[in-house]
Design an enzyme around this catalytic site. Structure first.
Site, PDB file in Angstrom:
ATOM      1  N   ASN A 185      -1.347  -0.440   7.644  1.00 43.10           N
ATOM      2  CA  ASN A 185      -0.747  -1.772   7.849  1.00 43.10           C
ATOM      3  C   ASN A 185       0.024  -2.282   6.636  1.00 43.10           C
ATOM      4  OD1 ASN A 185      -2.871  -2.512   6.236  1.00 43.10           O
ATOM      5  ND2 ASN A 185      -3.881  -3.814   7.741  1.00 43.10           N
ATOM      6  N   TYR A 193     -11.974  -3.172  -2.687  1.00 40.85           N
ATOM      7  CA  TYR A 193     -12.473  -3.412  -1.327  1.00 40.85           C
ATOM      8  C   TYR A 193     -13.994  -3.517  -1.277  1.00 40.85           C
ATOM      9  CZ  TYR A 193      -7.941  -2.781   1.015  1.00 40.85           C
ATOM     10  OH  TYR A 193      -6.653  -2.932   1.478  1.00 40.85           O
ATOM     11  N   HIS A 239      -1.443  -5.652   1.496  1.00 45.34           N
ATOM     12  CA  HIS A 239      -2.678  -6.405   1.272  1.00 45.34           C
ATOM     13  C   HIS A 239      -2.344  -7.795   0.744  1.00 45.34           C
ATOM     14  CE1 HIS A 239      -6.672  -7.546  -0.157  1.00 45.34           C
ATOM     15  NE2 HIS A 239      -6.037  -8.012  -1.215  1.00 45.34           N
ATOM     16  N   PHE A 258     -15.064   2.291   8.099  1.00 45.79           N
ATOM     17  CA  PHE A 258     -13.757   2.766   7.653  1.00 45.79           C
ATOM     18  C   PHE A 258     -13.581   2.672   6.136  1.00 45.79           C
ATOM     19  CE2 PHE A 258     -13.407  -1.686   9.070  1.00 45.79           C
ATOM     20  CZ  PHE A 258     -12.914  -2.303   7.929  1.00 45.79           C
ATOM     21  N   THR A 261      -4.487  -8.497  10.686  1.00 48.01           N
ATOM     22  CA  THR A 261      -4.906  -7.208  10.119  1.00 48.01           C
ATOM     23  C   THR A 261      -4.429  -6.030  10.970  1.00 48.01           C
ATOM     24  OG1 THR A 261      -6.837  -8.291   9.142  1.00 48.01           O
ATOM     25  CG2 THR A 261      -6.914  -5.882   9.372  1.00 48.01           C
ATOM     26  N   ARG A 276      -0.777 -15.002   3.806  1.00 50.06           N
ATOM     27  CA  ARG A 276      -1.468 -14.290   4.897  1.00 50.06           C
ATOM     28  C   ARG A 276      -0.723 -14.452   6.215  1.00 50.06           C
ATOM     29  NH1 ARG A 276      -6.043 -10.922   4.269  1.00 50.06           N
ATOM     30  NH2 ARG A 276      -6.746 -11.739   6.265  1.00 50.06           N
ATOM     31  N   ARG A 334       3.547  -7.289   9.055  1.00 50.60           N
ATOM     32  CA  ARG A 334       2.891  -6.214   9.815  1.00 50.60           C
ATOM     33  C   ARG A 334       3.413  -6.141  11.245  1.00 50.60           C
ATOM     34  NH1 ARG A 334      -3.088  -7.727   7.528  1.00 50.60           N
ATOM     35  NH2 ARG A 334      -3.145  -6.344   5.707  1.00 50.60           N
ATOM     36  N   GLU A 363      -9.154 -10.743  -7.429  1.00 48.69           N
ATOM     37  CA  GLU A 363      -8.225  -9.623  -7.292  1.00 48.69           C
ATOM     38  C   GLU A 363      -7.158  -9.642  -8.381  1.00 48.69           C
ATOM     39  OE1 GLU A 363      -9.003  -9.189  -2.474  1.00 48.69           O
ATOM     40  OE2 GLU A 363      -7.052  -9.902  -3.149  1.00 48.69           O
ATOM     41  N   LYS A 375       0.840  -1.199   0.000  1.00 45.40           N
ATOM     42  CA  LYS A 375       0.000   0.000   0.000  1.00 45.40           C
ATOM     43  C   LYS A 375       0.884   1.263   0.000  1.00 45.40           C
ATOM     44  CE  LYS A 375      -3.512  -2.519   2.684  1.00 45.40           C
ATOM     45  NZ  LYS A 375      -4.353  -2.497   3.916  1.00 45.40           N
TER      46      LYS A 375
END
Ligand code: DAT
Ligand code: MG
Length: 151
Positions: free
Chosen positions: A114, A51, A117, A59, A93, A87, A104, A128, A11
């Site tokens: 964070n 998203y 993705h 949010f 998260t 993941r 993270r 995606e 990100k």
């Protein structure tokens, strides 16, 4: 087991903080194979598509504003179990809850920033990858180290 592909994005906070090479390194050193990569600034509309399953969350707007606020490094990584284990490499998260040793956990502090993705399952991975890349962008090749990683 089956070769899988997952969508991973660094990100804008991760890009701006100079964490691209650190993050790529973790996937590369693990033994996963990079099959697509590009840097782009997504539009807010594009972020909303990415998203879309979070659009009812409070949010959502801030999240989409943020994702479209600067360059994003979009990637597809391939390997056995890469969706689920990717993941794990990323961590929880909320970085306050991510274990040390995860991306993270080691590199981020708050949930709104964070840094990375990763697709959360086979269906989202497919969706995606199709949203961010054209089929021609994905490169199929045999990695020289494949036999040493998989035996
Ligand atoms: P993940 O990115 O781990 O798949 P998610 O899909 O539930 O998490 O949410 C997408 C992103 O939205 C997440 O990376 C950061 C943001 N987010 C999630 N929960 C949040 C919250 N409670 N407050 C603010 N931002 C949040
Ligand atoms: Mg998610």
């Amino acid at each position: 087991a089956e070769m899988e592909r997952t969508f991973i994005a660094i990100k804008p906070d991760g890009v701006q903080r100079g964490l691209i090479s650190e993050i790529i390194s973790r996937f590369e050193c693990k033994g996963y194979k990079l099959v697509a990569i590009k840097i782009l600034v997504p539009s807010k509309e594009f972020a909303q598509k990415h998203y879309h399953n979070l659009k009812e969350r409070p949010f959502f707007n801030g999240l989409c504003e943020f994702l479209s606020s600067g360059p994003v490094m979009a990637m597809v990584w391939e390997g056995e179990g890469v969706i689920k284990y990717g993941r794990k490499l990323i961590g929880a998260t909320d970085p306050q809850k991510s274990e040390p040793g995860t991306i993270r956990g080691d590199l981020a502090v708050v949930v709104e920033r964070n840094i990375i993705h990763g697709s959360d399952g086979p269906e989202t991975a497919k969706d995606e990858i199709n949203l961010w890349f054209k089929p021609d962008d994905l490169v199929s090749y045999t990695s020289n180290s494949e036999n040493w990683i998989y035996g």
